[in-house]
Motif scaffolding. Structure first.
Motif, mmCIF file in Angstrom:
data_model
loop_
_atom_site.group_PDB
_atom_site.id
_atom_site.type_symbol
_atom_site.label_atom_id
_atom_site.label_comp_id
_atom_site.label_asym_id
_atom_site.label_seq_id
_atom_site.Cartn_x
_atom_site.Cartn_y
_atom_site.Cartn_z
ATOM 1 N N LEU A 122 31.158 -26.102 5.296
ATOM 2 C CA LEU A 122 29.757 -26.643 5.015
ATOM 3 C C LEU A 122 29.202 -25.935 3.546
ATOM 4 N N TYR A 123 29.506 -24.420 3.702
ATOM 5 C CA TYR A 123 29.023 -23.583 2.665
ATOM 6 C C TYR A 123 29.607 -24.058 1.267
ATOM 7 N N MET A 124 30.863 -24.525 1.359
ATOM 8 C CA MET A 124 31.633 -24.779 0.056
ATOM 9 C C MET A 124 31.166 -26.051 -0.410
ATOM 10 N N GLN A 125 30.584 -27.125 0.400
ATOM 11 C CA GLN A 125 29.878 -28.126 -0.075
ATOM 12 C C GLN A 125 28.658 -27.919 -0.582
ATOM 13 N N PHE A 126 27.910 -27.035 0.053
ATOM 14 C CA PHE A 126 26.737 -26.631 -0.475
ATOM 15 C C PHE A 126 26.470 -25.953 -1.717
ATOM 16 N N ALA A 127 27.545 -25.022 -1.909
ATOM 17 C CA ALA A 127 27.794 -24.406 -3.008
ATOM 18 C C ALA A 127 28.029 -25.284 -4.203
ATOM 19 N N GLN A 128 28.790 -25.908 -3.970
ATOM 20 C CA GLN A 128 29.387 -27.031 -5.179
ATOM 21 C C GLN A 128 28.306 -27.730 -5.846
ATOM 22 N N LEU A 129 27.381 -28.229 -4.675
ATOM 23 C CA LEU A 129 25.997 -28.870 -5.057
ATOM 24 C C LEU A 129 25.160 -28.038 -5.774
ATOM 25 N N GLU A 130 25.124 -26.930 -5.180
ATOM 26 C CA GLU A 130 24.084 -25.982 -5.780
ATOM 27 C C GLU A 130 24.317 -25.293 -7.028
ATOM 28 N N ALA A 131 25.755 -25.343 -7.345
ATOM 29 C CA ALA A 131 26.140 -24.674 -8.747
ATOM 30 C C ALA A 131 25.530 -23.491 -9.430
ATOM 31 N N GLY A 132 24.878 -22.696 -8.301
ATOM 32 C CA GLY A 132 24.318 -21.326 -8.960
ATOM 33 C C GLY A 132 22.901 -21.794 -9.414
ATOM 34 N N ASN A 133 22.359 -22.750 -9.197
ATOM 35 C CA ASN A 133 20.921 -23.179 -9.718
ATOM 36 C C ASN A 133 19.756 -22.591 -8.678
ATOM 37 N N GLY A 134 20.474 -21.910 -7.306
ATOM 38 C CA GLY A 134 19.490 -21.729 -6.535
ATOM 39 C C GLY A 134 18.937 -22.455 -5.568
ATOM 40 N N PHE A 135 18.180 -22.107 -4.386
ATOM 41 C CA PHE A 135 17.585 -22.847 -3.398
ATOM 42 C C PHE A 135 16.430 -22.229 -2.713
ATOM 43 N N ASP A 136 15.742 -23.008 -2.227
ATOM 44 C CA ASP A 136 14.459 -22.559 -1.617
ATOM 45 C C ASP A 136 14.507 -22.751 0.063
ATOM 46 N N SER A 137 13.836 -21.872 0.731
ATOM 47 C CA SER A 137 14.032 -21.922 2.385
ATOM 48 C C SER A 137 12.613 -22.234 2.648
ATOM 49 N N VAL A 138 12.421 -23.022 3.821
ATOM 50 C CA VAL A 138 11.018 -23.105 4.379
ATOM 51 C C VAL A 138 11.180 -23.315 5.930
ATOM 52 N N GLY A 139 10.736 -22.478 6.946
ATOM 53 C CA GLY A 139 10.921 -22.870 8.292
ATOM 54 C C GLY A 139 9.823 -23.109 9.009
ATOM 55 N N HIS A 140 9.870 -23.589 10.288
ATOM 56 C CA HIS A 140 8.734 -24.100 11.165
ATOM 57 C C HIS A 140 9.360 -24.129 12.413
ATOM 58 N N GLY A 141 8.865 -23.571 13.412
ATOM 59 C CA GLY A 141 9.457 -23.612 14.715
ATOM 60 C C GLY A 141 10.778 -23.378 14.840
ATOM 61 N N GLU A 142 11.557 -24.243 15.544
ATOM 62 C CA GLU A 142 12.996 -24.191 15.619
ATOM 63 C C GLU A 142 13.724 -24.572 14.412
ATOM 64 N N PHE A 143 13.014 -25.232 13.326
ATOM 65 C CA PHE A 143 13.667 -25.676 12.158
ATOM 66 C C PHE A 143 13.688 -24.772 10.924
ATOM 67 N N ILE A 144 14.829 -24.882 9.950
ATOM 68 C CA ILE A 144 14.754 -24.430 8.940
ATOM 69 C C ILE A 144 15.244 -25.217 7.771
ATOM 70 N N VAL A 145 14.488 -25.493 6.664
ATOM 71 C CA VAL A 145 15.194 -26.262 5.491
ATOM 72 C C VAL A 145 15.439 -25.769 4.424
ATOM 73 N N ILE A 146 16.633 -26.034 4.024
ATOM 74 C CA ILE A 146 17.108 -25.355 2.634
ATOM 75 C C ILE A 146 17.342 -26.306 1.597
ATOM 76 N N MET A 147 16.519 -26.389 0.345
ATOM 77 C CA MET A 147 16.471 -27.370 -0.546
ATOM 78 C C MET A 147 17.098 -26.787 -1.665
ATOM 79 N N ILE A 148 18.107 -27.711 -2.239
ATOM 80 C CA ILE A 148 18.663 -26.956 -3.392
ATOM 81 C C ILE A 148 17.663 -27.496 -4.694
ATOM 82 N N ARG A 149 17.443 -26.324 -5.399
ATOM 83 C CA ARG A 149 16.534 -26.654 -6.670
ATOM 84 C C ARG A 149 17.207 -27.413 -7.536
ATOM 85 N N GLY A 150 16.432 -28.391 -8.265
ATOM 86 C CA GLY A 150 16.767 -29.451 -9.218
ATOM 87 C C GLY A 150 17.076 -30.686 -8.569
ATOM 88 N N THR A 151 17.459 -31.010 -7.334
ATOM 89 C CA THR A 151 18.064 -31.954 -6.660
ATOM 90 C C THR A 151 17.139 -32.402 -5.439
#
Length: 421
Positions: free
Chosen positions: A340-369
């Motif tokens: 899964l990380y290999m798929q994530f890294a390919q989409l992320e392409a070094g642009n970075g990502f932002d994380s936000v958590g709430h309760g039992e969930f964490i969302v990781i959004m790829i910047r620019g997408t």
């Protein structure tokens, strides 16, 4: 309590899917549990308890059934019941957000119209049903950006350099309240907000303007008001640690403390509201982190970051660490599966990502997408988030606008806001 207002628009936008089958052609009395002669006799008090358990989108749909249900949003007895028994919803709110660089030279611009409607709507994500909803923010004036959220309220901060004006907005009911302006002029400070049923606390830190053309992370201002009659209007101030480099605009509240990332090198800054004091916590693997971010999850502080140790025999990965009760030790709690990380890294392409958590969930959004991952800590499950169907549907053309996520708990009532009046 507000008077009954029949002109108030629904805050949610819905997409209905209707399915039908041959099994629905029979009459309803064939199932005794759905006999209308039983359900039509339910006492109103019992019916109100059922309605109070509905998630917000279902509640606003139910308001169209009859005049009484429509008026529940303005009924004091129902709202008191709602605050007592309604379950918590660990949802996320995403809003269009211009990168800070887009504002730096805006003071000399005469146009400004393009920015005025960037935040006219938000996108509410339900991690339980994996569903998107749309919220209106038309009541929020232009010139403000979303900074934080707590207790059903979204904090909006003025983007002009100088003393900061702060507004608290409940998008479900359209209530908007303004705090007194901060005492010190700032550019883009870090904002912390925590709202309880009886109190409101706001912390503003860093980006002190030492001249019209220079800023420095020097001080902290705190605002407090509670139902007991105690208030402090930007009265408590404290100095930031020397040579700190805050992540502009982001703070996380956990157990009476605000936390934010510090850069060069990576570390975590903690602000104890009771002691009015800052401290520094060393982050794990600080020399090998990329796009580190702090989130709150189930009452714990969690650090999310990519690890890249290219010179050592350690695979690249995305990891989660939890801060222990001692306040100085981190323990790794999860590592994204390698495939899964290999798929994530390919989409992320070094642009970075932002994380936000709430309760039992964490969302990781790829910047620019519009790509993002949802992690369920309890079930140890990763999954891709479907794209928001409302993005780009109006062709606004804001090429430099990105989505910013906030932990958001939708609430029909936030009576603590009356303290500001």
């Amino acid at each position: 309590m507000d008077a009954f207002n029949t002109s108030m628009p629904l805050p949610f936008s819905y997409t209905f899917t209707i399915t039908s089958g041959s099994s629905t052609t029979g009459s309803t009395h064939m199932n005794p549990w759905m006999d209308v002669r039983i359900w039509s006799k339910l006492p109103e008090r019992l019916l109100d308890r059922v309605i109070a358990f509905l998630p917000p989108p279902a509640f606003f749909r139910a308001r169209s059934v009859c005049k009484r249900w429509y008026g529940l949003l303005y009924c004091s007895s129902f709202l008191e019941l709602y605050m007592q028994i309604s379950p918590r919803h660990h949802w996320f709110l995403f809003l269009k957000h211009k990168p800070l660089k887009s504002y730096i030279y805006r003071a000399n611009s005469t146009g400004g119209g393009d920015n005025s409607r960037v935040n006219s709507e938000g996108y509410l994500f339900d991690p339980y049903d994996i569903a998107w909803h749309r919220l209106s923010f038309d009541l929020v004036p232009s010139g403000f950006y979303p900074a934080s959220s707590s207790g059903g309220l979204v904090c909006w901060v003025s983007d002009e350099a100088g003393a900061k004006n702060i507004m608290l907005f409940n998008p479900l009911v359209g209530s908007l309240s303004q705090l007194p302006p901060t005492l010190r002029p700032r550019l883009f400070p870090s904002i912390g907000l925590t709202v309880s049923p009886t109190s409101i606390d706001v912390t503003v830190a860093g980006d002190d303007m030492i001249s019209p053309y220079a800023v420095k992370n020097l001080s902290t201002e705190s605002f407090h008001i509670d139902a007991g009659g105690f208030y402090s209007i930007w009265g408590a101030t404290s100095s930031l640690p020397r040579l700190c480099s805050l992540e502009s605009g982001r703070m996380v509240y956990v157990d009476s403390k605000f936390y934010c990332m510090n850069y060069s090198p990576f570390s975590v800054l903690a602000y104890d509201m009771a002691a009015n004091k800052w401290s520094k916590i060393q982050s794990p693997m600080r020399r090998f982190l990329r796009s580190p971010g702090l989130v709150e999850s189930r009452g714990k502080l969690v650090l999310v970051a990519a690890v890249e140790k290219s010179k050592l025999n350690v695979p690249k990965s995305l990891r989660l660490w939890s801060l222990q009760d001692c306040g100085t030790t981190w323990v790794e709690i999860e590592r994204m599966p390698l495939q899964l990380y290999m798929q994530f890294a390919q989409l992320e392409a070094g642009n970075g990502f932002d994380s936000v958590g709430h309760g039992e969930f964490i969302v990781i959004m790829i910047r620019g997408t519009d790509k993002g991952l949802l992690f369920d800590i309890c079930r140890k499950r990763w999954q891709w988030i479907p794209a928001c169907p409302y993005l780009g549907c109006e062709g606004s053309g804001h090429e430099d606008v990105e989505l910013r996520g906030l932990a958001y708990e939708p609430r029909l009532a936030t009576p603590v806001i009356t303290l500001l009046n």
